[in-house]
Design a protein around this motif. Structure first.
Motif, short mmCIF file in Angstrom:
data_model
loop_
_atom_site.label_atom_id
_atom_site.label_comp_id
_atom_site.label_asym_id
_atom_site.label_seq_id
_atom_site.Cartn_x
_atom_site.Cartn_y
_atom_site.Cartn_z
N PRO A 98 40.19 46.99 44.80
CA PRO A 98 40.92 48.19 45.24
C PRO A 98 41.24 49.17 44.11
N HIS A 99 41.32 48.68 42.87
CA HIS A 99 41.65 49.57 41.76
C HIS A 99 40.44 49.91 40.90
N ASP B 123 34.53 28.29 36.98
CA ASP B 123 35.75 28.17 37.78
C ASP B 123 36.24 29.53 38.25
N LEU B 124 36.21 30.52 37.36
CA LEU B 124 36.66 31.85 37.76
C LEU B 124 35.75 32.41 38.85
N VAL B 125 34.44 32.23 38.72
CA VAL B 125 33.53 32.71 39.75
C VAL B 125 33.82 32.03 41.08
N GLN B 126 34.13 30.76 41.06
CA GLN B 126 34.48 30.06 42.30
C GLN B 126 35.75 30.64 42.93
N ARG B 127 36.73 30.97 42.06
CA ARG B 127 37.98 31.57 42.59
C ARG B 127 37.70 32.93 43.23
N GLY C 78 44.88 37.55 42.16
CA GLY C 78 45.56 38.12 43.32
C GLY C 78 46.57 39.19 42.98
N HIS C 79 46.63 39.59 41.70
CA HIS C 79 47.55 40.67 41.35
C HIS C 79 47.03 41.42 40.13
N ALA C 80 47.49 42.65 39.98
CA ALA C 80 47.09 43.50 38.86
C ALA C 80 48.27 43.64 37.90
N PRO C 81 48.01 44.08 36.68
CA PRO C 81 46.71 44.34 36.08
C PRO C 81 46.25 43.17 35.21
N GLN C 82 44.98 43.21 34.80
CA GLN C 82 44.51 42.24 33.82
C GLN C 82 45.24 42.46 32.49
#
Length: 411
Positions: A166-167, A140-144, A267-271
């Motif tokens: 980008p980071h 699922d994550l790979v699809q996203r 769609g946003h940082a950070p992990q």
């Protein structure tokens, strides 16, 4: 996947100090510290179970056990997640070399790991998650990621495009040439023909003859590199969790690439707000590693009769950020230290213990300075033994509970 059991952690009176970890916050991290008593979220990369846990593994998991204990002492609820990479190339290669089914090999070594962690009194993760049980999450994550235009196919495999991150480089701080060198050394394929960039990495590996594979919307195959931790951490903790941890060898490519995947998928940082990495452990001057075959296993020391608390003390006598070498005499010194501590807390009274608790907390709050915390207890125990007690009948039990709660050592 089942974790392991643990004893209750004693509660201590007094006011803990805020913890300072010596790691730079990631781009987009929240600059304000969390309020006391809030939930802390910790993810630690787990083992690939083709061999038992060696002292380098144990040193890593003891480091994050200290972090867990410091947070709990401050009143926080800790949601700790650890993965097990129970399908990967090294596991399949070891199984092929020994003629053992890869699933049986993984199950046996996971059992040894659980037993070692329980013996060392490492607090278990709330979620102990295998890759095999997470195939759907990973797909699922790979699809996203693919839906965001950050992935492409190459001969049935799915790759992440580094140009979409980008980071990229924020976790490791490495330059491109160093990244390329390390990528090739640590399981990557920078020279594969057809990739858009040598640093692009494999998200999903299409089925190969003779290899295990699973059905998925991506086609039959199995997870590629780094994506398991991104998928599991996002599912269990969400994005922006407090600390992502592991050995220093995971800085690049594992944590760097995992951070890019998670940021892209959400769609946003950070992990993670911070990354914390534990230094390597050597053996008599050489790097301790599976590839060199010079490993000292926790299970082996236990089988020889070593007290797990002495093993724990020997490891805690080193700061997590400093590389060091294991030598047999370190265990001897830890056995003697453990005996002194146990003798001191067995006395009917001792020197006042409240200052000891304060000093242990201060040491651990300063970037988990475990060696300094051990020295605090050494000094208290030496005074207690020299004086054959002290003026405070409650001190021995208080110190015993503090050593249990904060250092994880049962006296």
């Amino acid at each position: 996947m089942q974790s392991w059991s643990s004893d209750d952690v004693p509660r201590l009176d007094g006011t803990p100090r805020p913890l300072r970890l010596n790691s730079a916050p990631q781009p987009g991290a929240d600059p304000s510290p969390a309020a006391p008593g809030t939930t802390k979220r910790l993810y630690v990369c787990g083992i690939t179970p083709y061999d038992a846990a060696h002292l380098g593994h144990a040193f890593t998991y003891l480091t994050f056990d200290l972090l867990n204990r410091v947070w709990r002492d401050a009143g926080a609820e800790v949601h700790y997640v650890q993965n097990v990479t129970d399908i990967d190339d090294p596991l399949l290669e070891r199984a092929a070399a020994t003629g053992e089914d890869w699933r049986a090999l993984a199950a046996r070594e996971i059992d040894v790991f659980r037993a070692d962690m329980e013996a060392l009194r490492v607090l278990p993760p709330r979620s102990f998650v295998g890759v095999v049980e997470s195939i759907d999450l990973i797909a699922d994550l790979v699809q996203r990621v693919r839906a965001r235009g950050a992935a492409y196919e190459l001969e049935g495999d799915v790759y992440f495009s580094v140009a979409s991150a980008p980071h990229f480089g924020a976790v490791s701080g490495l330059d491109r040439d160093t990244m390329l060198d390390l990528f090739g050394e640590r399981g990557g394929d920078p020279t594969r023909a057809g990739k858009k960039d040598p640093l692009d990495w494999l998200l999903w590996r299409a089925e190969r003859p003779g290899e295990p594979a699973w059905d998925s919307p991506l086609g039959r195959g199995r997870p590629g590199w780094h994506v398991e931790c991104s998928a599991i951490s996002l599912h269990e903790l969400g994005s922006g969790f407090d600390v992502n941890g592991g050995g220093v060898d995971l800085v690049f490519p594992h944590h760097e690439m995992g951070a890019a995947e998670a940021e892209c998928a959400t769609g946003h940082a950070p992990q993670a707000q911070q990354y914390c990495h534990v230094a390597m452990v050597g053996l008599d001057g050489d790097k301790m590693s599976k590839s060199q075959g010079n490993l000292v296993f926790v299970s082996g020391l236990r089988a020889e009769g070593a007290d797990p608390m002495a093993i724990r003390l020997a490891l805690l006598d080193h700061h997590y950020a400093t590389p060091w070498d294991w030598t047999a005499d370190q265990l001897d010194r830890a056995v003697a230290r453990l005996a002194r501590w146990r003798s001191a807390v067995a006395l009917p009274s001792g020197e006042p213990g409240a200052d000891v608790v304060t000093a242990i907390r201060a040491a651990l709050s300063d970037d988990l300075n475990a060696p300094a915390a051990l020295t605090v207890v050494d000094r208290w125990a030496a005074r207690a033994i020299e004086n054959q007690g002290g003026t405070d009948p409650e001190a021995p039990d208080l110190v015993r509970r503090a050593v249990d709660a904060l250092l994880g050592v049962a006296l």
